[in-house]
Design a protein around this motif. Structure first.
Motif, PDB file in Angstrom:
ATOM      1  N   MET A   1       2.630   5.189   7.477  1.00  0.00           N
ATOM      2  CA  MET A   1       2.136   3.831   6.476  1.00  0.00           C
ATOM      3  C   MET A   1       0.390   3.599   6.731  1.00  0.00           C
ATOM      4  O   MET A   1       0.129   3.153   7.433  1.00  0.00           O
ATOM      5  N   GLN A   2      -0.398   3.946   5.509  1.00  0.00           N
ATOM      6  CA  GLN A   2      -1.945   3.693   6.203  1.00  0.00           C
ATOM      7  C   GLN A   2      -2.659   2.423   4.976  1.00  0.00           C
ATOM      8  O   GLN A   2      -1.932   2.831   3.750  1.00  0.00           O
ATOM      9  N   ILE A   3      -2.856   1.225   5.816  1.00  0.00           N
ATOM     10  CA  ILE A   3      -2.786   0.400   4.518  1.00  0.00           C
ATOM     11  C   ILE A   3      -5.032   0.046   4.664  1.00  0.00           C
ATOM     12  O   ILE A   3      -5.476  -0.213   5.937  1.00  0.00           O
ATOM     13  N   GLN A   4      -5.854   0.240   3.698  1.00  0.00           N
ATOM     14  CA  GLN A   4      -7.125   0.605   4.137  1.00  0.00           C
ATOM     15  C   GLN A   4      -7.944  -0.602   3.311  1.00  0.00           C
ATOM     16  O   GLN A   4      -7.324   0.071   1.214  1.00  0.00           O
ATOM     17  N   ALA A   5      -8.744  -1.551   3.293  1.00  0.00           N
ATOM     18  CA  ALA A   5      -9.202  -2.209   1.858  1.00  0.00           C
ATOM     19  C   ALA A   5     -10.617  -1.301   1.537  1.00  0.00           C
ATOM     20  O   ALA A   5     -11.055  -0.577   2.606  1.00  0.00           O
ATOM     21  N   LYS A   6     -10.836  -1.347   0.022  1.00  0.00           N
ATOM     22  CA  LYS A   6     -12.419  -0.537  -0.150  1.00  0.00           C
ATOM     23  C   LYS A   6     -12.906  -1.400  -1.278  1.00  0.00           C
ATOM     24  O   LYS A   6     -12.133  -2.211  -2.746  1.00  0.00           O
ATOM     25  N   SER A   7     -14.195  -1.886  -1.449  1.00  0.00           N
ATOM     26  CA  SER A   7     -14.609  -2.106  -2.265  1.00  0.00           C
ATOM     27  C   SER A   7     -15.586  -1.993  -3.351  1.00  0.00           C
ATOM     28  O   SER A   7     -16.604  -0.916  -3.882  1.00  0.00           O
ATOM     29  N   ALA A 123      -5.226 -13.238   5.656  1.00  0.00           N
ATOM     30  CA  ALA A 123      -3.922 -13.883   6.007  1.00  0.00           C
ATOM     31  C   ALA A 123      -3.155 -13.252   4.666  1.00  0.00           C
ATOM     32  O   ALA A 123      -2.094 -13.232   4.650  1.00  0.00           O
ATOM     33  N   SER A 124      -4.260 -13.340   3.199  1.00  0.00           N
ATOM     34  CA  SER A 124      -3.511 -12.128   2.691  1.00  0.00           C
ATOM     35  C   SER A 124      -3.012 -11.461   2.826  1.00  0.00           C
ATOM     36  O   SER A 124      -2.223 -10.858   2.483  1.00  0.00           O
ATOM     37  N   ALA A 125      -4.090 -10.419   3.099  1.00  0.00           N
ATOM     38  CA  ALA A 125      -3.463  -8.717   3.206  1.00  0.00           C
ATOM     39  C   ALA A 125      -2.932  -8.733   4.397  1.00  0.00           C
ATOM     40  O   ALA A 125      -1.376  -8.150   4.360  1.00  0.00           O
ATOM     41  N   LYS A 126      -2.468  -9.821   5.768  1.00  0.00           N
ATOM     42  CA  LYS A 126      -1.354  -9.844   6.566  1.00  0.00           C
ATOM     43  C   LYS A 126      -0.613  -9.663   5.947  1.00  0.00           C
ATOM     44  O   LYS A 126       1.107  -9.655   5.838  1.00  0.00           O
ATOM     45  N   LEU A 127       0.204 -10.542   4.700  1.00  0.00           N
ATOM     46  CA  LEU A 127       1.518 -10.606   3.626  1.00  0.00           C
ATOM     47  C   LEU A 127       1.264  -9.165   3.447  1.00  0.00           C
ATOM     48  O   LEU A 127       2.798  -9.003   3.321  1.00  0.00           O
ATOM     49  N   VAL A 128       1.048  -8.680   2.850  1.00  0.00           N
ATOM     50  CA  VAL A 128       0.916  -7.450   1.690  1.00  0.00           C
ATOM     51  C   VAL A 128       1.664  -6.512   2.608  1.00  0.00           C
ATOM     52  O   VAL A 128       2.271  -5.999   2.682  1.00  0.00           O
ATOM     53  N   ALA A 129       0.245  -6.147   4.419  1.00  0.00           N
ATOM     54  CA  ALA A 129       1.244  -5.240   4.829  1.00  0.00           C
ATOM     55  C   ALA A 129       2.234  -5.648   5.244  1.00  0.00           C
ATOM     56  O   ALA A 129       2.942  -4.703   6.095  1.00  0.00           O
ATOM     57  N   LYS A 130       3.043  -6.632   5.506  1.00  0.00           N
ATOM     58  CA  LYS A 130       4.148  -6.814   6.231  1.00  0.00           C
ATOM     59  C   LYS A 130       5.358  -7.131   5.319  1.00  0.00           C
ATOM     60  O   LYS A 130       6.218  -6.479   6.289  1.00  0.00           O
ATOM     61  N   THR A 131       5.078  -7.241   4.242  1.00  0.00           N
ATOM     62  CA  THR A 131       5.506  -7.734   3.374  1.00  0.00           C
ATOM     63  C   THR A 131       6.101  -6.266   2.780  1.00  0.00           C
ATOM     64  O   THR A 131       7.681  -5.401   2.822  1.00  0.00           O
ATOM     65  N   LEU A 132       5.092  -5.158   3.760  1.00  0.00           N
ATOM     66  CA  LEU A 132       6.016  -3.427   2.445  1.00  0.00           C
ATOM     67  C   LEU A 132       6.245  -3.632   3.651  1.00  0.00           C
ATOM     68  O   LEU A 132       7.061  -2.658   3.305  1.00  0.00           O
ATOM     69  N   ALA A 133       6.072  -3.098   4.902  1.00  0.00           N
ATOM     70  CA  ALA A 133       6.092  -2.579   5.990  1.00  0.00           C
ATOM     71  C   ALA A 133       7.404  -2.640   6.800  1.00  0.00           C
ATOM     72  O   ALA A 133       8.744  -2.399   6.784  1.00  0.00           O
ATOM     73  N   GLY A 174      -0.735  -7.284  10.020  1.00  0.00           N
ATOM     74  CA  GLY A 174       0.676  -7.339   9.288  1.00  0.00           C
ATOM     75  C   GLY A 174       1.418  -6.137   9.693  1.00  0.00           C
ATOM     76  O   GLY A 174       2.392  -6.280  10.135  1.00  0.00           O
ATOM     77  N   ILE A 175       1.065  -4.630   9.502  1.00  0.00           N
ATOM     78  CA  ILE A 175       1.584  -3.553  10.727  1.00  0.00           C
ATOM     79  C   ILE A 175       2.107  -4.007  11.534  1.00  0.00           C
ATOM     80  O   ILE A 175       2.989  -3.812  11.816  1.00  0.00           O
ATOM     81  N   ALA A 176       1.117  -4.528  12.291  1.00  0.00           N
ATOM     82  CA  ALA A 176       1.615  -4.432  13.884  1.00  0.00           C
ATOM     83  C   ALA A 176       2.829  -5.755  14.128  1.00  0.00           C
ATOM     84  O   ALA A 176       3.537  -5.897  14.811  1.00  0.00           O
ATOM     85  N   LEU A 177       2.882  -6.533  12.821  1.00  0.00           N
ATOM     86  CA  LEU A 177       4.073  -7.900  13.000  1.00  0.00           C
ATOM     87  C   LEU A 177       5.310  -6.928  12.961  1.00  0.00           C
ATOM     88  O   LEU A 177       6.269  -7.602  13.319  1.00  0.00           O
ATOM     89  N   ALA A 178       4.954  -5.918  11.148  1.00  0.00           N
ATOM     90  CA  ALA A 178       5.838  -5.382  11.470  1.00  0.00           C
ATOM     91  C   ALA A 178       6.833  -4.403  11.212  1.00  0.00           C
ATOM     92  O   ALA A 178       8.375  -4.772  11.219  1.00  0.00           O
ATOM     93  N   SER A 179       5.874  -4.033  12.765  1.00  0.00           N
ATOM     94  CA  SER A 179       6.565  -3.068  13.646  1.00  0.00           C
ATOM     95  C   SER A 179       7.429  -4.173  14.431  1.00  0.00           C
ATOM     96  O   SER A 179       8.519  -2.825  14.701  1.00  0.00           O
TER      97      SER A 179
END
Ligand code: BES
Ligand code: MN
Ligand code: ZN
Length: 490
Positions: A1-7, A123-133, A174-179
């Motif tokens: 799974m890939q997570i990417q921020a965009k404006s 921290a918010s993005a990290k939480l999103v990624a950790k929760t999802l993964a 967040g993804i690294a933490l989840a892994s």
């Protein structure tokens, strides 16, 4: 799974589902308001629906109301002041993501104008990624019918320009933490007939492959004999599975900088040995290597994140079995430190494998040692399943670990390591006994370990109550990877 921020403009963003926030009381988030400004469709829908924006509720619209994404999902974020929601409500809302991930290949989560209290963007993005993964992970190694894989391949986090960089860093972390968490859960859940000490050493070897900044070394029983690790060997001697002392090193920092040391209890199955445990629930003693699993998981995350620090991780892996050559109550052994121990109960084996690992790791002159162990049933009685028991010979180190636990949502509770408790370990025949009687069992276990740390900052996490869940949700939790990674990287 890939997570990417965009404006990019949320409404023009192409995705299978665009998720936008609605606050409690049908208050519109920035993007919801701008979508509503064009047609009034959101206000109209909200006026007809029960959905009020309470945290964790959601509403998927079947009609398109002007967005480029195929589906529009309204996600309740709870009460907000000027777009700021509480951490708890944000987490509750994120709980909806896994269900959406099962359905949609590409989700865009709109966070424009939305902030989380006490969290910066990263921290918010990290939480999103950790929760999802972590929530998409499932243990299915031994299921013939594999559960369906989630559809999600890409999550886009829509945000303002200046949040793009911190969002990307945060989701990477967040993804690294989840892994790391997921690896710890995977290893923890594996049965004792698969996850043996040798299996753990193979995992460690596989982990560092292709990483020039990391090395692994495994001590055999023969080598441990030569080092005088009589306490460790008194545990593995009763088993046909050879004990293994696994040493991983990560060098991301300056060459001359002292490493931080992690030590994990890796008892791959704890029968109690000759002091045999009762049969009921004994299967859960396959989780007695969760300390080791959390150290391996943390190491995995470190390899992903590559922080500028040095880490040495030692895993004391052994199986505790009764047999014709198993250690007997009353046996006396000499530890690597030279101190002798009268083994009054062979079920207090965790401290026996750990004490030699603690002596050994001090060769690396670490700046601090943190050991992690499913050490005592008494800790479960004292703290239940919410907090790890934390013991330390250094107040500042204890404070750091407590703070890391709070920040990472993986809390520990400071327990006493007072001299008054030490005399419970007195033995008539050796320097000490390996048990301290009925009272304060988690404290006396920590007191025992403290005797093997000389002039070094050290902390001990008793994770007996937190490392796995029993009952219907039986399974390893992956704790305390979050705490350890936060501590190492902050
Ligand atoms: N692995 C157990 C501790 C444990 C028990 C963790 C139950 C989680 C749930 C440890 O090796 C052990 O058996 N400890 C004994 C120590 C006692 C003999 C002093 C215990 O807690 O009963
Ligand atoms: Mn035991
Ligand atoms: Zn044990």
């Amino acid at each position: 799974m890939q997570i990417q921020a965009k404006s990019s403009d949320a409404l023009k963003h192409k995705a299978d589902a665009l998720v936008i926030g609605i606050f409690e009381g049908k208050q519109l988030s920035e993007t919801a308001a701008s979508l509503d400004a064009e047609s009034g469709a959101i206000s109209k829908i909200l006026s007809q629906e029960k959905f009020t924006g309470q945290a964790g509720a959601s509403l998927t619209l079947l009609q398109n109301i002007g967005q480029s994404a195929t589906r529009l999902v309204l996600l309740g974020l709870g009460k907000a002041t000027a777009g700021e929601v509480s951490q708890q409500n944000f987490k509750t809302a994120l709980g909806k993501l896994p269900a959406l991930a099962k359905q949609y290949r590409h989700i865009a989560l709109d966070l424009n104008g939305i902030t989380v209290s006490d969290n910066d963007a990263k921290a918010s993005a990290k939480l999103v990624a950790k929760t999802l993964a972590t929530s998409l992970w499932q243990f299915s190694a031994f299921k013939t019918d594999k559960p369906q894989k989630p559809a999600l391949q890409k999550l886009t986090l829509l945000c303002d320009k200046k949040s793009v960089a911190p969002f990307n860093t945060g989701s990477k972390e967040g993804i690294a933490l989840a892994s790391g968490i997921n690896l710890a859960r995977e290893l923890g859940n594996l049965p004792g007939n698969v996850c043996t000490p040798t299996y753990l050493s193979k995992q460690a070897r596989a982990m560092v492959r292709g990483h020039s900044e990391a090395t692994v070394k495994v001590l055999s029983e023969k080598q441990m004999q030569d080092l005088g690790m009589g306490a460790f060997l008194s545990v593995s001697v009763g088993s046909d599975e050879p004990g293994q002392m696994i040493i991983l090193e990560y060098r991301g920092g300056a060459k001359n900088k002292a490493p931080l040391a992690l030590v994990g209890k890796g008892v791959t199955f704890d029968t109690g040995g000759i002091s045999l445990k009762p049969g009921a629930g004994m299967d859960e003693m396959k989780f007695d290597m969760c300390g080791a699993a959390s150290v391996l998981g943390t190491f995995q995350s470190i390899l992903d994140i590559k922080p500028k620090i040095n880490v040495v991780a030692v895993i004391a892996a052994a199986e505790n079995m009764p047999s014709g050559n198993a250690t007997k109550p009353g046996d006396i052994v000499t530890t690597m430190s030279g101190q002798t121990v009268e083994i009054l109960n062979t079920d207090a084996e965790g401290r026996l494998v750990l004490c030699d690992a603690l002596t050994y790791v001090q060769r690396y002159k670490p700046s601090a040692i943190v050991d992690v162990a499913t050490l005592t049933g008494a800790c479960v009685v004292a703290l239940g399943s919410h907090a790890h028991g934390l013991y330390s010979n250094d107040e500042a180190l204890a404070e750091k670990l407590l703070a890391a636990g709070k920040a990472a949502d993986d809390k520990a509770w400071h327990m006493p390591l007072w001299d008054e408790y030490q005399k419970q370990l007195d033995s008539n025949f050796a320097d000490m006994a390996n048990i301290g009687g009925r009272e304060a069992g988690s404290v006396t276990a920590a007191c025992y370990l403290s005797r093997f740390v000389k002039d070094c900052k050290w902390a001990h996490l008793d994770i007996a109550g937190t490392a796995w869940k029993s009952g219907g949700a039986k399974g390893a939790t992956g704790r305390p990877v979050s705490l350890l990674l936060e501590y190492l990287t902050s």
